[in-house]
Design an enzyme around this catalytic site. Structure first.
Site, PDB file in Angstrom:
ATOM      1  CD  GLU A  43       8.473  11.229 -17.107  1.00 13.94           C
ATOM      2  OE1 GLU A  43       8.176  11.336 -18.314  1.00 13.94           O
ATOM      3  OE2 GLU A  43       8.119  10.258 -16.406  1.00 13.94           O
ATOM      4  CD  GLU A  64       9.061  -2.148  -5.728  1.00 13.18           C
ATOM      5  OE1 GLU A  64       7.888  -2.538  -5.638  1.00 13.18           O
ATOM      6  OE2 GLU A  64       9.372  -1.014  -6.132  1.00 13.18           O
ATOM      7  N   GLY A 121       0.822  -1.209   0.000  1.00 12.37           N
ATOM      8  CA  GLY A 121       0.000   0.000   0.000  1.00 12.37           C
ATOM      9  C   GLY A 121       0.853   1.254   0.000  1.00 12.37           C
ATOM     10  CE1 TYR A 122       5.337   1.036   0.962  1.00 16.95           C
ATOM     11  CE2 TYR A 122       6.930   1.591  -0.727  1.00 16.95           C
ATOM     12  CZ  TYR A 122       6.649   1.084   0.524  1.00 16.95           C
ATOM     13  OH  TYR A 122       7.669   0.640   1.313  1.00 16.95           O
ATOM     14  CB  SER A 123       0.758   4.286  -5.733  1.00 18.65           C
ATOM     15  OG  SER A 123       2.080   4.073  -6.170  1.00 18.65           O
TER      16      SER A 123
END
Length: 376
Positions: free
Chosen positions: A358, A232, A116-118
């Site tokens: 980016e 990752e 649960g990050y983004s």
């Protein structure tokens, strides 16, 4: 630099290959397959000496296992987040009690985790998250929304980056919490249907969900989260390249069958992809075992993200006009795609998820080259 594997590594390869041949995946389901791997001791082989009943393997042997697993055509792992992201994070930042509480089930293949990050307004800019966690007695109550969460529909637990200090800004005041997913009425999971017709990702809504554990201490979530993100880009990158090689061979084979390779532009594109894939492998082997703060993970992400997108585009070029037509064009309601069409559509996201190009370039510029940071 010598990229060859040693004698012990090749012995390990034969052991791995023999086990995979003796235990082929027969469509028994993701969870049962995880348990089969657990019974074989193949989950957590990089955790340490016999940790929680797992086999032991050097870093190079972990690469060997990942490569043989991919070559065997075994299914995508549903337990990889718990094994390869959560477990090393608990070893580095968690308590022994937390390790003993959560990792045996991961090693057995009994526990599925998600990340649960983004968030809708904080994808690559992770420091901008708004999900909040407030202390409630001995636990925390988590409220907010996460997005692009893989495996959320199947997961037993989720590690969540949330803001525990409402007065703090950016990367300050964040904490890394462990949240059980079985909380009816407090956690809702909604699949996100993609243009490929599949729904690997999900939105997750937390409405006062209980979190009993914090890893690394309250307010130290940013440090823990950054440590996890470096993981990752490790061994899994080399295994991923085995899958890429399989896809490239399929495109080449189709190009030969259809005569598309007679087109000099198509042929040059295929040769370039073949050469770039070899370069990516050598780069991954060269940087294997790095600490993750030298820019190598970001370089690897830039390389494979762009490469896979170009492969998807070239696959469509090899197919020609038929790439735009489904297998049953007379049934517009039947949204069916073949493997190469799914490759093209899904690979459009490769340069976005896991940290956009980016963001990766900013990391390389600021942390490796020492260039000034962008004004905020």
């Amino acid at each position: 630099m010598d990229f060859r594997f040693g004698e012990d590594d090749e012995t390990f390869r034969r052991t791995a290959r023999a086990w995979l041949e003796e235990h082929p995946y027969r469509g028994s389901g993701a969870r049962e397959w995880e348990r089969e791997l657990g019974r074989g001791g193949w989950i957590g082989i990089g955790w340490g000496t016999g940790a929680y009943g797992s086999r032991t393997a050097t870093l190079v042997q972990q690469v060997v296992w990942a490569e043989e697993y991919a070559r065997a055509g075994a299914p995508a792992r549903t337990g990889h987040i718990g094994e390869n992201l959560l477990a090393p994070t608990l070893f580095a930042h968690g308590s022994r009690a937390q390790q003993d509480r959560y990792l045996p089930a991961v090693a057995r293949g009994d526990a599925i985790w998600c990340q649960g990050y983004s968030e809708p307004d904080a994808g690559s800019d992770l420091a901008g998250i708004r999900t909040a966690a407030r202390r409630h007695g001995d636990t925390y109550r988590v409220t907010g929304q996460k997005i692009w969460t893989s495996l959320a529909r199947d997961a037993d637990h989720c590690f969540v980056l949330a803001r525990t200090d409402p007065a703090a800004r950016r990367h300050h005041g964040l904490s890394f919490l462990l949240v059980p997913m079985d909380q009816p009425g407090r956690i809702e999971v909604r699949p996100i249907r993609q243009m490929s017709g599949t729904a690997e990702f999900n939105e997750v809504f937390f409405d006062g969900a209980r979190a009993a554990e914090i890893v690394g201490g309250e307010g130290n979530g940013w440090r823990v989260a950054m440590s996890l993100l470096a993981l990752e880009r490790g061994v899994s990158t080399l295994a991923q390249q085995i899958g890429f090689e399989t896809e490239l061979r399929r495109v080449i084979r189709l190009g030969v069958e259809t005569g598309a390779v007679d087109d000099p532009v198509i042929r040059a594109g295929l040769v370039r992809l073949w050469a770039e894939l070899r370069t990516m492998r050598w780069n991954a082997l060269r940087t294997l075992g790095g600490a993750g703060d030298d820019g190598a993970p970001s370089v690897a992400k830039l390389l494979w993200g762009g490469w896979h997108r170009r492969l998807g585009e070239l696959a469509s070029g090899v197919r020609g006009a038929t790439a735009t037509v489904g297998p049953r064009p007379w049934r517009p309601d039947a949204y069916e795609l073949d493997d190469l069409q799914r490759l093209f559509l899904f690979s459009r996201a490769d340069t976005i998820y896991g940290g956009s190009d980016e963001i990766q370039r900013n990391i390389i510029a600021e942390r490796v080259l020492g260039l000034p940071k962008e004004p905020r």
